[in-house]
Write a protein that holds these residues in place. Structure first.
Motif, mmCIF file in Angstrom:
data_model
loop_
_atom_site.group_PDB
_atom_site.id
_atom_site.type_symbol
_atom_site.label_atom_id
_atom_site.label_comp_id
_atom_site.label_asym_id
_atom_site.label_seq_id
_atom_site.Cartn_x
_atom_site.Cartn_y
_atom_site.Cartn_z
ATOM 1 N N MET A 10 -47.098 14.890 27.002
ATOM 2 C CA MET A 10 -45.965 15.135 27.888
ATOM 3 C C MET A 10 -45.168 16.333 27.413
ATOM 4 S SD MET A 10 -43.605 11.904 26.618
ATOM 5 C CE MET A 10 -45.009 10.771 26.727
ATOM 6 N N LEU A 11 -44.444 16.928 28.341
ATOM 7 C CA LEU A 11 -43.547 18.024 28.033
ATOM 8 C C LEU A 11 -42.136 17.465 27.903
ATOM 9 C CD1 LEU A 11 -43.431 21.128 27.711
ATOM 10 C CD2 LEU A 11 -42.887 21.256 30.150
ATOM 11 N N VAL A 17 -38.052 13.782 29.877
ATOM 12 C CA VAL A 17 -39.442 13.956 30.312
ATOM 13 C C VAL A 17 -39.534 13.640 31.795
ATOM 14 C CG1 VAL A 17 -41.822 13.166 30.035
ATOM 15 C CG2 VAL A 17 -40.325 13.339 28.032
ATOM 16 N N ARG A 18 -40.161 14.528 32.548
ATOM 17 C CA ARG A 18 -40.414 14.233 33.957
ATOM 18 C C ARG A 18 -41.637 13.314 34.056
ATOM 19 N NH1 ARG A 18 -38.155 17.234 37.793
ATOM 20 N NH2 ARG A 18 -38.076 19.071 36.437
ATOM 21 N N GLY A 19 -41.480 12.206 34.730
ATOM 22 C CA GLY A 19 -42.584 11.261 34.835
ATOM 23 C C GLY A 19 -42.720 10.353 33.630
ATOM 24 N N LEU A 20 -41.657 10.192 32.843
ATOM 25 C CA LEU A 20 -41.736 9.378 31.628
ATOM 26 C C LEU A 20 -42.192 7.961 31.933
ATOM 27 C CD1 LEU A 20 -41.230 8.959 28.590
ATOM 28 C CD2 LEU A 20 -38.846 8.414 29.163
ATOM 29 N N ALA A 21 -41.675 7.366 32.984
ATOM 30 C CA ALA A 21 -42.051 5.985 33.314
ATOM 31 C C ALA A 21 -43.557 5.861 33.514
ATOM 32 C CB ALA A 21 -41.307 5.514 34.561
ATOM 33 N N PHE A 35 -57.587 -2.145 23.826
ATOM 34 C CA PHE A 35 -57.361 -3.059 22.710
ATOM 35 C C PHE A 35 -57.164 -4.517 23.120
ATOM 36 C CE2 PHE A 35 -55.746 1.045 20.999
ATOM 37 C CZ PHE A 35 -56.636 1.169 19.947
ATOM 38 N N GLY A 36 -56.982 -4.789 24.406
ATOM 39 C CA GLY A 36 -56.795 -6.165 24.845
ATOM 40 C C GLY A 36 -55.411 -6.709 24.596
ATOM 41 N N ARG A 37 -54.437 -5.837 24.403
ATOM 42 C CA ARG A 37 -53.058 -6.272 24.217
ATOM 43 C C ARG A 37 -52.122 -5.176 24.719
ATOM 44 N NH1 ARG A 37 -51.380 -7.080 18.185
ATOM 45 N NH2 ARG A 37 -49.349 -7.056 19.212
ATOM 46 N N GLY A 38 -50.899 -5.561 25.054
ATOM 47 C CA GLY A 38 -49.950 -4.610 25.584
ATOM 48 C C GLY A 38 -49.213 -3.837 24.508
ATOM 49 N N LEU A 39 -48.383 -2.920 24.960
ATOM 50 C CA LEU A 39 -47.648 -2.054 24.054
ATOM 51 C C LEU A 39 -46.181 -2.053 24.476
ATOM 52 C CD1 LEU A 39 -48.097 0.000 21.715
ATOM 53 C CD2 LEU A 39 -48.243 1.774 23.466
ATOM 54 N N PRO A 40 -45.278 -2.594 23.646
ATOM 55 C CA PRO A 40 -43.865 -2.641 24.019
ATOM 56 C C PRO A 40 -43.294 -1.245 24.283
ATOM 57 C CG PRO A 40 -44.289 -4.058 22.134
ATOM 58 C CD PRO A 40 -45.534 -3.247 22.357
ATOM 59 N N GLU A 41 -42.619 -1.104 25.414
ATOM 60 C CA GLU A 41 -42.075 0.196 25.805
ATOM 61 C C GLU A 41 -41.096 0.747 24.776
ATOM 62 O OE1 GLU A 41 -38.913 1.620 29.164
ATOM 63 O OE2 GLU A 41 -40.723 0.594 29.901
ATOM 64 N N GLU A 42 -40.256 -0.108 24.228
ATOM 65 C CA GLU A 42 -39.251 0.377 23.297
ATOM 66 C C GLU A 42 -39.874 0.929 22.012
ATOM 67 O OE1 GLU A 42 -36.022 1.872 21.953
ATOM 68 O OE2 GLU A 42 -36.201 1.038 23.963
ATOM 69 N N ASP A 43 -41.029 0.380 21.618
ATOM 70 C CA ASP A 43 -41.709 0.914 20.440
ATOM 71 C C ASP A 43 -42.139 2.355 20.682
ATOM 72 O OD1 ASP A 43 -41.364 -1.569 19.358
ATOM 73 O OD2 ASP A 43 -43.491 -2.128 19.340
ATOM 74 N N VAL A 44 -42.624 2.615 21.893
ATOM 75 C CA VAL A 44 -43.060 3.974 22.227
ATOM 76 C C VAL A 44 -41.865 4.912 22.291
ATOM 77 C CG1 VAL A 44 -44.290 5.396 23.892
ATOM 78 C CG2 VAL A 44 -45.015 3.031 23.507
ATOM 79 N N ARG A 45 -40.816 4.487 22.972
ATOM 80 C CA ARG A 45 -39.619 5.326 23.074
ATOM 81 C C ARG A 45 -39.063 5.658 21.689
ATOM 82 N NH1 ARG A 45 -36.631 5.668 27.921
ATOM 83 N NH2 ARG A 45 -37.556 4.565 29.693
ATOM 84 N N ALA A 46 -39.001 4.663 20.817
ATOM 85 C CA ALA A 46 -38.463 4.885 19.475
ATOM 86 C C ALA A 46 -39.316 5.880 18.699
ATOM 87 C CB ALA A 46 -38.372 3.557 18.727
ATOM 88 N N ALA A 47 -40.630 5.777 18.832
ATOM 89 C CA ALA A 47 -41.518 6.700 18.120
ATOM 90 C C ALA A 47 -41.350 8.125 18.634
ATOM 91 C CB ALA A 47 -42.970 6.249 18.265
ATOM 92 N N GLU A 240 -36.401 12.009 32.932
ATOM 93 C CA GLU A 240 -35.841 10.779 32.369
ATOM 94 C C GLU A 240 -35.628 10.954 30.879
ATOM 95 O OE1 GLU A 240 -38.288 7.314 33.685
ATOM 96 O OE2 GLU A 240 -39.434 8.885 34.696
ATOM 97 N N ARG A 241 -34.519 10.423 30.381
ATOM 98 C CA ARG A 241 -34.235 10.515 28.952
ATOM 99 C C ARG A 241 -35.095 9.522 28.183
ATOM 100 N NH1 ARG A 241 -31.168 13.060 25.785
ATOM 101 N NH2 ARG A 241 -30.026 14.037 27.511
#
Length: 242
Positions: A10-11, A17-21, A35-47, A240-241
């Motif tokens: 992403m840019l 980021v445009r299109g962050l969602a 992987f057969g499991r989900g990924l918490p959104e907040e973990d990605v945002r924090a990283a 989106e922030r």
């Protein structure tokens, strides 16, 4: 790490980021597939927040499993999010591309198995082109790291229906075209159809709209009118922030 994981790019401008969602949705969806499991959104945002500053950067967000065992690839206990940032690449203003009868493994996922696409890009460069366009079974699907669309003589924007990565920028443009009332459709595009289009464009998150001036021996004039429409459609979605 083994060569097993998935990512999105992403840019980022001033922490937005445009299109962050859609990027976050992609990472979670692909985590379930890979992987057969989900990924918490907040973990990605924090990283992402931990890796970016206030400058304009490109960010590559890769998801891997530290305990992944290639001999027993079950569901891992945990996933790690690795974020790399780098200056946005200087993309050429236009593209000349060569078709290749190649299909990515699991084309609906943006995975890290990139040997094939970069090998095809290398072959295209050695032949005097800028990049490779995949057309397995003579049906256009996607570029090496981008989606493709065409404009026909009636003004309709045409997206190939062959299996390909559902690109974030492509989705933003499609939604924007609908909001603008501009006709677009998704249908099969064969190599024989290429000469019948007025213009062609590559799109991805780091370069939303790039005119394609040549596919094999089919040449296209730079269509500034359509490029402007596609950029306007893309930019209708606010940033989106993180």
């Amino acid at each position: 790490m083994v060569n097993y994981g998935h990512y999105t790019a992403m840019l980022v401008e001033r922490g937005r980021v445009r299109g962050l969602a859609r990027h976050l949705e992609r990472l979670d969806r692909d985590a379930w597939v890979v992987f057969g499991r989900g990924l918490p959104e907040e973990d990605v945002r924090a990283a992402i927040r931990a890796a970016i500053g206030d400058e304009r950067v490109a960010a590559k967000v890769t998801v891997v499993a530290p305990d992944f065992n290639p001999r027993d690839p079950g569901t891992p206990e945990e996933l790690s999010v690795v974020v790399e940032t780098f200056p946005p690449p200087e993309e050429s203003a236009t593209l000349a591309v060569r078709t290749a009868g190649y299909r990515r493994d699991l084309p609906q996922v943006k995975h890290v198995g990139t040997f094939g696409i970069f090998y095809q890009r290398r072959l295209a460069r050695m032949a005097g082109f800028d990049d490779a366009l995949f057309a397995p079974d003579d049906e256009v699907s996607e570029g090496a790291t981008w989606n493709i669309c065409f404009r026909d003589d009636a003004g309709t924007i045409v997206w190939p229906s062959a299996p390909a990565l559902p690109g974030v920028s492509a989705a933003l443009i499609q939604n924007g075209l609908t909001r603008l009332g501009h006709k677009h459709e998704t249908r099969p595009v064969t190599l024989d159809d290429l000469a019948g289009f007025r213009s062609a464009f590559a799109t991805n998150a780091l370069a939303p709209v790039r005119p394609i001036t040549r596919i094999d021996d089919v040449e296209y004039a730079v269509d500034d009118e359509t490029a402007s429409i596609l950029r306007r459609a893309h930019d209708l979605v606010p940033e989106e922030r993180v």
